[in-house]
Write a protein that holds these residues in place. Structure first.
Motif, PDB file in Angstrom:
ATOM      1  N   GLY A  78       4.918   8.955  -5.820  1.00 25.24           N
ATOM      2  CA  GLY A  78       4.164   9.156  -4.593  1.00 25.24           C
ATOM      3  C   GLY A  78       2.662   9.024  -4.731  1.00 25.24           C
ATOM      4  O   GLY A  78       1.945   8.958  -3.731  1.00 25.24           O
ATOM      5  N   PHE A  79       2.173   8.997  -5.971  1.00 24.62           N
ATOM      6  CA  PHE A  79       0.733   8.804  -6.196  1.00 24.62           C
ATOM      7  C   PHE A  79       0.454   7.322  -6.405  1.00 24.62           C
ATOM      8  O   PHE A  79       1.195   6.622  -7.110  1.00 24.62           O
ATOM      9  CB  PHE A  79       0.280   9.583  -7.427  1.00 24.62           C
ATOM     10  N   SER A  80      -0.605   6.826  -5.810  1.00 24.35           N
ATOM     11  CA  SER A  80      -0.987   5.417  -5.983  1.00 24.35           C
ATOM     12  C   SER A  80      -2.487   5.304  -6.206  1.00 24.35           C
ATOM     13  O   SER A  80      -3.276   6.095  -5.678  1.00 24.35           O
ATOM     14  CB  SER A  80      -0.585   4.590  -4.757  1.00 24.35           C
TER      15      SER A  80
ATOM     16  N   GLY B 135       0.818  -1.194   0.000  1.00 20.42           N
ATOM     17  CA  GLY B 135       0.000   0.000   0.000  1.00 20.42           C
ATOM     18  C   GLY B 135       0.859   1.254   0.000  1.00 20.42           C
ATOM     19  O   GLY B 135       1.898   1.311   0.668  1.00 20.42           O
ATOM     20  N   ALA B 136       0.452   2.268  -0.754  1.00 19.10           N
ATOM     21  CA  ALA B 136       1.137   3.561  -0.861  1.00 19.10           C
ATOM     22  C   ALA B 136       2.403   3.424  -1.711  1.00 19.10           C
ATOM     23  O   ALA B 136       3.012   2.355  -1.785  1.00 19.10           O
ATOM     24  CB  ALA B 136       1.475   4.143   0.506  1.00 19.10           C
ATOM     25  N   ASP B 137       2.796   4.509  -2.341  1.00 24.50           N
ATOM     26  CA  ASP B 137       4.000   4.522  -3.174  1.00 24.50           C
ATOM     27  C   ASP B 137       5.179   5.025  -2.353  1.00 24.50           C
ATOM     28  O   ASP B 137       5.706   6.119  -2.571  1.00 24.50           O
ATOM     29  CB  ASP B 137       3.786   5.406  -4.412  1.00 24.50           C
ATOM     30  N   LEU B 138       5.624   4.219  -1.395  1.00 25.64           N
ATOM     31  CA  LEU B 138       6.715   4.625  -0.522  1.00 25.64           C
ATOM     32  C   LEU B 138       8.045   4.700  -1.261  1.00 25.64           C
ATOM     33  O   LEU B 138       8.965   5.401  -0.823  1.00 25.64           O
ATOM     34  CB  LEU B 138       6.836   3.655   0.658  1.00 25.64           C
ATOM     35  N   LYS B 139       8.186   4.000  -2.376  1.00 27.17           N
ATOM     36  CA  LYS B 139       9.425   4.031  -3.157  1.00 27.17           C
ATOM     37  C   LYS B 139       9.444   5.182  -4.159  1.00 27.17           C
ATOM     38  O   LYS B 139      10.445   5.392  -4.836  1.00 27.17           O
ATOM     39  CB  LYS B 139       9.626   2.703  -3.880  1.00 27.17           C
ATOM     40  N   ARG B 140       8.326   5.884  -4.257  1.00 36.75           N
ATOM     41  CA  ARG B 140       8.222   7.036  -5.164  1.00 36.75           C
ATOM     42  C   ARG B 140       8.738   6.667  -6.561  1.00 36.75           C
ATOM     43  O   ARG B 140       9.763   7.175  -7.028  1.00 36.75           O
ATOM     44  CB  ARG B 140       8.980   8.233  -4.607  1.00 36.75           C
TER      45      ARG B 140
ATOM     46  N   LEU C  57       1.441  10.627  -1.433  1.00 38.07           N
ATOM     47  CA  LEU C  57       2.475  10.659  -0.413  1.00 38.07           C
ATOM     48  C   LEU C  57       3.264  11.955  -0.533  1.00 38.07           C
ATOM     49  O   LEU C  57       3.857  12.246  -1.580  1.00 38.07           O
ATOM     50  CB  LEU C  57       3.415   9.459  -0.566  1.00 38.07           C
ATOM     51  N   CYS C  58       3.286  12.737   0.545  1.00 40.31           N
ATOM     52  CA  CYS C  58       4.002  14.022   0.543  1.00 40.31           C
ATOM     53  C   CYS C  58       5.490  13.797   0.817  1.00 40.31           C
ATOM     54  O   CYS C  58       5.918  12.722   1.233  1.00 40.31           O
ATOM     55  CB  CYS C  58       3.405  14.950   1.596  1.00 40.31           C
ATOM     56  N   LYS C  59       6.281  14.843   0.636  1.00 44.36           N
ATOM     57  CA  LYS C  59       7.727  14.733   0.799  1.00 44.36           C
ATOM     58  C   LYS C  59       8.130  14.414   2.231  1.00 44.36           C
ATOM     59  O   LYS C  59       9.193  13.853   2.476  1.00 44.36           O
ATOM     60  CB  LYS C  59       8.398  16.022   0.335  1.00 44.36           C
ATOM     61  N   ASN C  60       7.308  14.795   3.195  1.00 42.26           N
ATOM     62  CA  ASN C  60       7.618  14.525   4.599  1.00 42.26           C
ATOM     63  C   ASN C  60       7.066  13.185   5.070  1.00 42.26           C
ATOM     64  O   ASN C  60       6.987  12.927   6.279  1.00 42.26           O
ATOM     65  CB  ASN C  60       7.099  15.652   5.487  1.00 42.26           C
ATOM     66  N   ASP C  61       6.658  12.332   4.130  1.00 44.36           N
ATOM     67  CA  ASP C  61       6.147  10.980   4.402  1.00 44.36           C
ATOM     68  C   ASP C  61       4.808  10.974   5.131  1.00 44.36           C
ATOM     69  O   ASP C  61       4.441   9.977   5.764  1.00 44.36           O
ATOM     70  CB  ASP C  61       7.170  10.132   5.174  1.00 44.36           C
ATOM     71  N   TRP C  62       4.062  12.061   5.045  1.00 42.81           N
ATOM     72  CA  TRP C  62       2.648  12.055   5.390  1.00 42.81           C
ATOM     73  C   TRP C  62       1.868  11.689   4.128  1.00 42.81           C
ATOM     74  O   TRP C  62       2.239  12.097   3.027  1.00 42.81           O
ATOM     75  CB  TRP C  62       2.189  13.422   5.884  1.00 42.81           C
ATOM     76  N   GLU C  63       0.796  10.908   4.297  1.00 44.70           N
ATOM     77  CA  GLU C  63      -0.015  10.538   3.137  1.00 44.70           C
ATOM     78  C   GLU C  63      -1.483  10.774   3.426  1.00 44.70           C
ATOM     79  O   GLU C  63      -1.980  10.486   4.524  1.00 44.70           O
ATOM     80  CB  GLU C  63       0.180   9.062   2.761  1.00 44.70           C
ATOM     81  N   ILE C  64      -2.169  11.293   2.429  1.00 45.05           N
ATOM     82  CA  ILE C  64      -3.631  11.416   2.472  1.00 45.05           C
ATOM     83  C   ILE C  64      -4.193  10.401   1.485  1.00 45.05           C
ATOM     84  O   ILE C  64      -3.743  10.326   0.332  1.00 45.05           O
ATOM     85  CB  ILE C  64      -4.091  12.831   2.102  1.00 45.05           C
TER      86      ILE C  64
END
Length: 330
Positions: free
Chosen positions: A218-220, A160-165, A260-267
């Motif tokens: 960062g978008f998934s 889940g989420a694009d943590l690898k950007r 996923l934002c640059k500070n590793d917060w995600e909405i």
């Protein structure tokens, strides 16, 4: 997991080392160990996964034991790698989870970047930790996945989420078809047993899953569709009278996305629609809307997540649910 190396073999002029891996996963929460019954020898269901994986030739793996069947993408994603606090209603209503059996897995490249993966599974057909043997027939599952832009970083198509950007667009398309022959549970290998006057009612249950995962910088976006039908969904006694049980036939749609934002917060946001056949199941359509916020401190290994969901039930009461979790795993 541990790895055992065996003798080296040669395939088309190059050396290959077959590999044998073993995975054991135990569940210790109340939810994991619940469900003790005569079919589990009245023992708690501690074992989630107990599977051997044999990479016997280039591109081929043979799995045998108890593990997740190749069903919907949301279910195959580990609970420790979810984008929101829990999986969707589609997964809750339609997933085929784990079973005991054999899986043959293969992958190959059509071009330098286009990857194709295939899975075929034969399983017992009644879910995990069943020790009394098989009732009815067996369960057959096939899955094909297409990755036209190549593999995701760190197997991100099942995270889940694009943590690898991902620096270039990545897309995975999957289709699964599951046939449970003479199934005795009302959700294929899940749900309740359909008992009748001679033992158990049996009917063929088929489930179709279509899903996709897309990631880029960062978008998934994850999308899933599920469709379950049955040869005869109404459970009957030997004289044709109804028992009151029925197969949970119907359709489901789930759309889930996150930034996923640059500070590793995600909405993140999710929309789920469930339409079980009302004439058969008596259940009304459901729509659920979820908004989530996550802070990834050390990726999925250390994170804080919260989400709020609004559930709309046609002809019923709406519900509002808020959840908060702190997740650490290693």
């Amino acid at each position: 997991n541990f790895l055992v190396r065996r003798a080296r073999l040669k395939f088309d002029g190059y050396a290959f080392t077959p590999k044998l891996k073993y995975k054991l996963e135990l569940g210790l929460s109340n939810r994991d160990i619940s469900g003790a019954s005569p079919f589990t020898s009245n023992a708690p269901r501690y074992i989630l996964d107990a599977v051997m994986k044999w990479n016997f030739a280039p591109g081929f793996e043979l799995w045998f034991g108890q593990t997740k069947l190749p069903g919907n993408r949301d279910r195959i994603i580990s609970s420790a790698s979810l984008q929101q606090v829990d999986r969707s209603l589609l997964n809750s209503r339609f997933n085929i989870d784990r079973d005991l059996g054999v899986q043959l897995r293969h992958h190959f490249n059509i071009s330098d970047s286009f990857v194709v993966k295939e899975i075929f599974s034969i399983a017992q057909g009644e879910g995990r930790n069943i020790t009394t043997g098989n009732l009815g027939g067996h369960q057959y599952t096939g899955r094909v996945e297409l990755l036209p832009f190549g593999n995701f970083a760190s197997k991100g198509d099942y995270v889940g989420a694009d943590l690898k950007r991902e620096q270039s667009p990545k897309l995975a398309l999957g289709v699964s078809y599951d046939h449970n022959n003479n199934a005795v549970k009302n959700r294929s290998n899940q749900g309740d047993y359909m008992a009748n006057d001679t033992g158990f009612y049996e009917t063929n249950i088929n489930t179709l899953f279509i899903d996709a995962m897309f990631k880029y910088k960062g978008f998934s976006l994850m999308a899933e569709y599920a469709d379950r039908d049955a040869k005869d969904p109404f459970a009957k006694n030997s004289d044709g009278t109804l028992t009151g049980d029925e197969v949970q036939v119907g359709k489901g749609l789930n759309l889930q996305t996150g930034v996923l934002c640059k500070n590793d917060w995600e909405i993140s946001g999710r929309y789920t629609n469930i339409k079980l056949d009302q004439d058969i199941t008596g259940k009304n359509p459901e729509n659920q809307y979820t908004l989530g916020v996550s802070k990834y401190i050390v990726g999925h290994n250390l994170k804080v997540q919260t989400d709020i969901s609004h559930l709309e039930v046609k002809g019923g009461n709406n519900e509002l649910m808020w959840r908060l979790q702190f997740d650490i795993h290693f």
